[in-house]
Design a protein around this motif. Structure first.
Motif, PDB file in Angstrom:
ATOM      1  N   LEU A   1       0.838  -1.207   0.000  1.00  0.00           N
ATOM      2  CA  LEU A   1       0.000   0.000   0.000  1.00  0.00           C
ATOM      3  C   LEU A   1       0.866   1.247   0.000  1.00  0.00           C
ATOM      4  O   LEU A   1       1.938   1.242   0.591  1.00  0.00           O
ATOM      5  N   PRO A   2       0.415   2.308  -0.618  1.00  0.00           N
ATOM      6  CA  PRO A   2      -0.774   2.418  -1.444  1.00  0.00           C
ATOM      7  C   PRO A   2      -0.569   1.704  -2.774  1.00  0.00           C
ATOM      8  O   PRO A   2       0.530   1.713  -3.325  1.00  0.00           O
ATOM      9  N   ALA A   3      -1.620   1.069  -3.264  1.00  0.00           N
ATOM     10  CA  ALA A   3      -1.530   0.265  -4.479  1.00  0.00           C
ATOM     11  C   ALA A   3      -2.733   0.505  -5.371  1.00  0.00           C
ATOM     12  O   ALA A   3      -3.819   0.824  -4.886  1.00  0.00           O
ATOM     13  N   ILE A   4      -2.521   0.322  -6.656  1.00  0.00           N
ATOM     14  CA  ILE A   4      -3.623   0.378  -7.615  1.00  0.00           C
ATOM     15  C   ILE A   4      -3.942  -1.063  -7.996  1.00  0.00           C
ATOM     16  O   ILE A   4      -3.108  -1.752  -8.577  1.00  0.00           O
ATOM     17  N   LEU A   5      -5.136  -1.508  -7.652  1.00  0.00           N
ATOM     18  CA  LEU A   5      -5.549  -2.865  -7.981  1.00  0.00           C
ATOM     19  C   LEU A   5      -6.054  -2.914  -9.419  1.00  0.00           C
ATOM     20  O   LEU A   5      -6.065  -1.912 -10.115  1.00  0.00           O
ATOM     21  N   GLY A   6      -6.497  -4.079  -9.833  1.00  0.00           N
ATOM     22  CA  GLY A   6      -7.091  -4.226 -11.157  1.00  0.00           C
ATOM     23  C   GLY A   6      -6.242  -5.070 -12.079  1.00  0.00           C
ATOM     24  O   GLY A   6      -5.148  -4.671 -12.450  1.00  0.00           O
ATOM     25  N   TYR A   7      -6.758  -6.230 -12.436  1.00  0.00           N
ATOM     26  CA  TYR A   7      -6.039  -7.184 -13.271  1.00  0.00           C
ATOM     27  C   TYR A   7      -6.277  -7.006 -14.764  1.00  0.00           C
ATOM     28  O   TYR A   7      -5.514  -7.510 -15.569  1.00  0.00           O
ATOM     29  N   GLU A   8      -7.372  -6.356 -15.147  1.00  0.00           N
ATOM     30  CA  GLU A   8      -7.645  -6.211 -16.567  1.00  0.00           C
ATOM     31  C   GLU A   8      -8.419  -4.936 -16.856  1.00  0.00           C
ATOM     32  O   GLU A   8      -9.120  -4.424 -15.987  1.00  0.00           O
ATOM     33  N   VAL A   9      -8.242  -4.454 -18.077  1.00  0.00           N
ATOM     34  CA  VAL A   9      -8.932  -3.241 -18.517  1.00  0.00           C
ATOM     35  C   VAL A   9      -9.438  -3.410 -19.941  1.00  0.00           C
ATOM     36  O   VAL A   9      -8.950  -4.238 -20.701  1.00  0.00           O
ATOM     37  N   VAL A  10     -10.410  -2.583 -20.268  1.00  0.00           N
ATOM     38  CA  VAL A  10     -10.889  -2.416 -21.628  1.00  0.00           C
ATOM     39  C   VAL A  10     -10.717  -0.938 -21.950  1.00  0.00           C
ATOM     40  O   VAL A  10     -10.981  -0.085 -21.103  1.00  0.00           O
ATOM     41  N   GLY A  11     -10.239  -0.627 -23.134  1.00  0.00           N
ATOM     42  CA  GLY A  11     -10.063   0.773 -23.498  1.00  0.00           C
ATOM     43  C   GLY A  11      -9.477   0.927 -24.879  1.00  0.00           C
ATOM     44  O   GLY A  11      -9.530   0.015 -25.706  1.00  0.00           O
ATOM     45  N   ARG A  12      -8.915   2.106 -25.120  1.00  0.00           N
ATOM     46  CA  ARG A  12      -8.304   2.420 -26.416  1.00  0.00           C
ATOM     47  C   ARG A  12      -6.824   2.721 -26.227  1.00  0.00           C
ATOM     48  O   ARG A  12      -6.427   3.377 -25.267  1.00  0.00           O
ATOM     49  N   ILE A  13      -6.046   2.284 -27.186  1.00  0.00           N
ATOM     50  CA  ILE A  13      -4.612   2.547 -27.144  1.00  0.00           C
ATOM     51  C   ILE A  13      -4.385   4.035 -27.387  1.00  0.00           C
ATOM     52  O   ILE A  13      -4.798   4.576 -28.411  1.00  0.00           O
TER      53      ILE A  13
ATOM     54  N   GLN B   1      -1.959  -0.647 -32.839  1.00  0.00           N
ATOM     55  CA  GLN B   1      -1.956   0.725 -33.342  1.00  0.00           C
ATOM     56  C   GLN B   1      -2.719   1.639 -32.398  1.00  0.00           C
ATOM     57  O   GLN B   1      -3.680   1.221 -31.743  1.00  0.00           O
ATOM     58  N   GLN B   2      -2.321   2.887 -32.383  1.00  0.00           N
ATOM     59  CA  GLN B   2      -3.022   3.897 -31.601  1.00  0.00           C
ATOM     60  C   GLN B   2      -4.483   3.954 -32.044  1.00  0.00           C
ATOM     61  O   GLN B   2      -4.793   3.874 -33.239  1.00  0.00           O
ATOM     62  N   GLY B   3      -5.393   4.069 -31.083  1.00  0.00           N
ATOM     63  CA  GLY B   3      -6.808   4.184 -31.370  1.00  0.00           C
ATOM     64  C   GLY B   3      -7.569   2.870 -31.356  1.00  0.00           C
ATOM     65  O   GLY B   3      -8.802   2.864 -31.316  1.00  0.00           O
ATOM     66  N   GLN B   4      -6.868   1.738 -31.396  1.00  0.00           N
ATOM     67  CA  GLN B   4      -7.559   0.453 -31.379  1.00  0.00           C
ATOM     68  C   GLN B   4      -8.224   0.207 -30.021  1.00  0.00           C
ATOM     69  O   GLN B   4      -7.672   0.551 -28.976  1.00  0.00           O
ATOM     70  N   ARG B   5      -9.408  -0.406 -30.053  1.00  0.00           N
ATOM     71  CA  ARG B   5     -10.115  -0.796 -28.827  1.00  0.00           C
ATOM     72  C   ARG B   5      -9.581  -2.164 -28.419  1.00  0.00           C
ATOM     73  O   ARG B   5      -9.521  -3.089 -29.240  1.00  0.00           O
ATOM     74  N   VAL B   6      -9.193  -2.279 -27.152  1.00  0.00           N
ATOM     75  CA  VAL B   6      -8.501  -3.478 -26.701  1.00  0.00           C
ATOM     76  C   VAL B   6      -8.971  -3.920 -25.315  1.00  0.00           C
ATOM     77  O   VAL B   6      -9.564  -3.155 -24.557  1.00  0.00           O
ATOM     78  N   VAL B   7      -8.659  -5.171 -25.016  1.00  0.00           N
ATOM     79  CA  VAL B   7      -8.726  -5.695 -23.658  1.00  0.00           C
ATOM     80  C   VAL B   7      -7.280  -6.032 -23.293  1.00  0.00           C
ATOM     81  O   VAL B   7      -6.514  -6.490 -24.155  1.00  0.00           O
ATOM     82  N   ALA B   8      -6.906  -5.774 -22.047  1.00  0.00           N
ATOM     83  CA  ALA B   8      -5.523  -6.023 -21.639  1.00  0.00           C
ATOM     84  C   ALA B   8      -5.472  -6.621 -20.245  1.00  0.00           C
ATOM     85  O   ALA B   8      -6.240  -6.236 -19.360  1.00  0.00           O
ATOM     86  N   PHE B   9      -4.560  -7.540 -20.071  1.00  0.00           N
ATOM     87  CA  PHE B   9      -4.252  -8.107 -18.766  1.00  0.00           C
ATOM     88  C   PHE B   9      -3.176  -7.222 -18.150  1.00  0.00           C
ATOM     89  O   PHE B   9      -2.102  -7.060 -18.725  1.00  0.00           O
ATOM     90  N   THR B  10      -3.463  -6.627 -17.005  1.00  0.00           N
ATOM     91  CA  THR B  10      -2.538  -5.658 -16.416  1.00  0.00           C
ATOM     92  C   THR B  10      -1.821  -6.144 -15.167  1.00  0.00           C
ATOM     93  O   THR B  10      -0.785  -5.616 -14.809  1.00  0.00           O
ATOM     94  N   ARG B  11      -2.408  -7.100 -14.468  1.00  0.00           N
ATOM     95  CA  ARG B  11      -1.860  -7.584 -13.194  1.00  0.00           C
ATOM     96  C   ARG B  11      -1.517  -6.413 -12.270  1.00  0.00           C
ATOM     97  O   ARG B  11      -0.368  -6.132 -11.989  1.00  0.00           O
ATOM     98  N   PHE B  12      -2.547  -5.746 -11.853  1.00  0.00           N
ATOM     99  CA  PHE B  12      -2.543  -4.540 -11.027  1.00  0.00           C
ATOM    100  C   PHE B  12      -2.394  -3.295 -11.908  1.00  0.00           C
ATOM    101  O   PHE B  12      -1.852  -3.353 -12.988  1.00  0.00           O
ATOM    102  N   GLY B  13      -2.951  -2.195 -11.411  1.00  0.00           N
ATOM    103  CA  GLY B  13      -2.889  -0.937 -12.135  1.00  0.00           C
ATOM    104  C   GLY B  13      -4.146  -0.579 -12.891  1.00  0.00           C
ATOM    105  O   GLY B  13      -4.246   0.508 -13.449  1.00  0.00           O
ATOM    106  N   GLY B  14      -5.125  -1.469 -12.935  1.00  0.00           N
ATOM    107  CA  GLY B  14      -6.309  -1.269 -13.753  1.00  0.00           C
ATOM    108  C   GLY B  14      -7.321  -0.264 -13.238  1.00  0.00           C
ATOM    109  O   GLY B  14      -8.100   0.264 -14.019  1.00  0.00           O
ATOM    110  N   TYR B  15      -7.328   0.027 -11.953  1.00  0.00           N
ATOM    111  CA  TYR B  15      -8.307   0.973 -11.393  1.00  0.00           C
ATOM    112  C   TYR B  15      -7.842   2.402 -11.662  1.00  0.00           C
ATOM    113  O   TYR B  15      -7.617   3.188 -10.744  1.00  0.00           O
ATOM    114  N   ALA B  16      -7.684   2.738 -12.913  1.00  0.00           N
ATOM    115  CA  ALA B  16      -7.115   4.028 -13.286  1.00  0.00           C
ATOM    116  C   ALA B  16      -7.687   4.501 -14.620  1.00  0.00           C
ATOM    117  O   ALA B  16      -8.283   3.734 -15.360  1.00  0.00           O
ATOM    118  N   THR B  17      -7.473   5.766 -14.906  1.00  0.00           N
ATOM    119  CA  THR B  17      -7.911   6.300 -16.196  1.00  0.00           C
ATOM    120  C   THR B  17      -6.992   5.866 -17.325  1.00  0.00           C
ATOM    121  O   THR B  17      -7.407   5.832 -18.484  1.00  0.00           O
TER     122      THR B  17
END
Length: 140
Positions: A58-70, A81-97
């Motif tokens: 702690l302090p830590a950013i949780l979150g194993y996966e995200v959906v978004g745009r590159i 490529q920039q702009g592609q819609r993706v799903v990503a495995f992050t292994r922490f860090g996902g609770y973020a913009t």
């Protein structure tokens, strides 16, 4: 950029703080993703309760996966490529913009795929597949 940091263990309403996020530029084999949605997994809940030994301190950013745009691409990225819609495995860090993820942990998804379904592909689906295929050899 902002993130929800786990600042203490316990109740979800009091365990997190929204803070500014200082995110590094993506590395050579990484992309930076502008997050549309993130998953909430059992590991996140266990980490919030201080019961997940793999959780970052702690302090830590949780979150194993995200959906978004590159939003940005590292110099060595070749398949995305920039702009592609993706799903990503992050292994922490996902609770973020925004979050950085390795190119090999990112998959392009259709524009029409709902974010919740896409997020479930990264961790929940992979866990279920592993359990059914590798652990118990479930067959028709």
């Amino acid at each position: 950029m902002h993130a929800f940091y786990l600042v203490k263990n316990g109740n979800a309403q009091t365990a997190f703080e929204k803070r500014a996020l200082q995110l590094k530029e993506p590395g050579d084999s990484e992309v930076q993703i502008a997050v549309e949605a993130f998953g909430l997994n059992f590991a996140d809940v266990m980490a919030r309760h201080g019961m997940y030994k793999e959780a970052p301190p702690l302090p830590a950013i949780l979150g194993y996966e995200v959906v978004g745009r590159i939003a940005k691409i590292g110099a060595g990225v070749t398949q995305l490529q920039q702009g592609q819609r993706v799903v990503a495995f992050t292994r922490f860090g996902g609770y973020a913009t925004h979050v950085n993820a390795g190119e090999k942990a990112v998959a392009v998804i259709p524009e029409t795929l709902p974010a919740g379904e896409a997020a479930a592909l990264a961790t929940q689906y992979a866990t279920a597949w592993y359990a059914a295929e590798s652990c118990i050899h479930l067959r028709k």
